[in-house]
Design an enzyme around this catalytic site. Structure first.
Site, mmCIF file in Angstrom:
data_model
loop_
_atom_site.group_PDB
_atom_site.id
_atom_site.type_symbol
_atom_site.label_atom_id
_atom_site.label_comp_id
_atom_site.label_asym_id
_atom_site.label_seq_id
_atom_site.Cartn_x
_atom_site.Cartn_y
_atom_site.Cartn_z
ATOM 1 N N LYS A 1 0.868 -1.190 0.000
ATOM 2 C CA LYS A 1 0.000 0.000 0.000
ATOM 3 C C LYS A 1 0.889 1.219 0.000
ATOM 4 O O LYS A 1 2.011 1.192 0.526
ATOM 5 C CB LYS A 1 -0.906 0.000 1.230
ATOM 6 C CG LYS A 1 -2.021 1.034 1.221
ATOM 7 C CD LYS A 1 -3.136 0.728 0.244
ATOM 8 C CE LYS A 1 -4.093 -0.277 0.790
ATOM 9 N NZ LYS A 1 -5.282 -0.520 -0.018
HETATM 10 N N1 GLU Z 1 -7.041 -0.361 -3.080
HETATM 11 C C1 GLU Z 1 -7.835 -1.533 -3.270
HETATM 12 C C2 GLU Z 1 -7.837 -2.419 -2.034
HETATM 13 O O1 GLU Z 1 -7.603 -1.965 -0.954
HETATM 14 C C3 GLU Z 1 -7.461 -2.273 -4.524
HETATM 15 C C4 GLU Z 1 -6.051 -2.722 -4.624
HETATM 16 C C5 GLU Z 1 -5.714 -3.304 -5.996
HETATM 17 O O2 GLU Z 1 -6.595 -3.391 -6.842
HETATM 18 O O3 GLU Z 1 -4.561 -3.664 -6.172
HETATM 19 O O4 GLU Z 1 -8.141 -3.583 -2.091
#
Ligand code: GLU
Length: 428
Positions: A119
């Site tokens: 993240k």
């Molecule tokens: N930000 C989204 C999550 O927390 C998607 C992450 C992604 O698609 O890689 O799952």
């Protein structure tokens, strides 16, 4: 051998020691007794593998230069490249990114996607930045992460306040640096750049697929349920629409300005049009409630699709619902989890419930790598199959071990990662 029991928390987790990371770690600890895991694997998974902090300078429209703190945390690369969103928010910290990266690891593993968790984010107020400033911020942040991200290393995606356009700028910046188009460097791109059909709707639609399956298990009919949805963005907005299209009554919704309530059902299209015209739900002709009041409205299903840390030890005793679905990451604190369990209110956990987004991100990456694109119906069907399979495994594990759905989801994810770590061993 180091373990979280043997090292004082401050010493083991000095860099990430924030409330959200402590929540992620406490959830991990609650799952450990039911998982097939040993001390050294516990120690390895208790800290992210890698964290990058950068200071990102941009020229503001007024001519001055401002510098923004930014992060990318990669929790585990044991199953494949790391994967996870990029958020633009005034509260982004290293500890928040670390917690969210841990959850991404369990989420990807639970869904049996060949990824670990990551993240990232930039600490900024995206509402105070012009489109030009956002573009310069995104491009410079991407340039700072060259060598850290990559289609086989770490693949970003949208998260809070980032979208298809953000991903297009990231893809372009990365591609210009390597000298050819690399669509597979990010997911959640515009369709024109190799984005996947149904990616934008995937998280919200996935939330409702999971709710529908839970209703079936509980012997309820989704069309008979009254729902409150916190958050009306990409996740909550789509979830509310899907719930209503399946005949459920949406009696409360909210956005940054607060909530609106109508016991006989809200006109979602009118709310959407109002937001398009006025920017938020403020002054929308309906009964207004605060965010805190919205969470306590009487309903059958409460969908949390806004922020982390919404249900706490303070408000959990007053939540007036029969089922909670976590569309956001980390919306329920450890204390609230315990209170809701005691009150017999099941919580459909984030790592399962909002996994539709990363699952269709995986489909997008696979399509980009193969330069071969699938239809919307094909993607929707594959998503339903993946989420249904994960849901059934979680439900069965919770039943077999007498644990909560959250514990079961984490145990299922942890077992996948632990088995791979054990087989790979420690390098060198
Ligand atoms: N930000 C989204 C999550 O927390 C998607 C992450 C992604 O698609 O890689 O799952």
């Amino acid at each position: 051998m180091a373990s979280i029991e043997k090292l004082p928390a401050e010493e083991a987790q000095l860099e990430w020691n924030t409330p959200l990371f402590r929540t992620a770690l406490a959830q991990f600890e609650q799952a450990i007794p039911y998982a097939e895991i040993n001390e050294s694997i516990i120690a390895r998974l208790s800290s992210p593998e890698r964290a990058v902090m950068v200071a990102v300078p941009i020229r503001r429209d007024a001519g001055n230069v401002d510098v923004f703190p930014a992060y990318r945390v990669q929790h585990s690369s044991v199953l494949g490249p790391t994967k996870g969103g990029i958020r633009y928010d005034p509260h982004v910290t290293l500890g928040e990114c670390a917690a969210l990266a841990v959850w991404m690891t369990w989420k990807c593993a639970l869904l049996r996607l060949p990824y670990g968790g990551a993240k990232g984010g930039i600490r900024c107020n995206p509402r105070a930045l012009s489109p030009g400033e956002l573009q310069r911020l995104t491009r410079r942040y991407t340039a700072e992460l060259m060598g850290v991200i990559g289609p086989q290393e770490d693949i970003p995606a949208p998260d809070m306040a980032t979208n298809e356009q953000t991903m297009a700028w990231m893809m372009d910046t990365y591609s210009m640096q390597v000298g050819h188009a690399v669509p597979e460097i990010v997911t959640g791109k515009p369709i024109a750049l190799g984005g996947s059909l149904f990616r934008r709707e995937a998280t919200g639609a996935g939330v409702v697929m999971v709710i529908e399956r839970a209703c079936r298990r509980l012997g309820w009919t989704l069309a008979d349920q009254r729902c409150v949805v916190q958050g009306f963005g990409n996740v909550g907005g789509i979830a509310a629409q899907e719930l209503s299209s399946k005949g459920a009554l949406v009696v409360g919704i909210s956005d940054v300005s607060g909530g609106i309530h109508a016991p006989d059902g809200l006109d979602l299209e009118a709310a959407r049009n109002w937001i398009a015209a006025h920017g938020s739900l403020e002054d929308f002709p309906a009964e207004h409630v605060t965010n805190a009041e919205l969470l306590e409205l009487p309903c059958d299903i409460l969908v949390l699709a806004a922020l982390e840390d919404q249900l706490t030890g303070e408000n959990a005793p007053r939540i007036d619902t029969r089922l909670i679905a976590e569309g956001a990451n980390g919306p329920t604190s450890i204390e609230a989890d315990a209170i809701l369990a005691e009150r017999g209110i099941p919580v459909l956990p984030d790592v399962l419930t909002n996994a539709g987004g990363v699952t269709v991100s995986y489909f997008e990456w696979v399509q980009d790598l193969g330069r071969l694109f699938w239809t919307r119906d094909e993607i929707r069907a594959r998503l339903a199959e993946k989420l249904g399979d994960a849901f059934d495994r979680v439900w069965a594990l919770a039943d077999a071990k007498g644990i909560s759905l959250r514990q079961a989801a984490l145990v299922a994810g942890i077992n996948e990662v632990a088995a791979a770590l054990k087989a790979r061993g420690i390098y060198p």
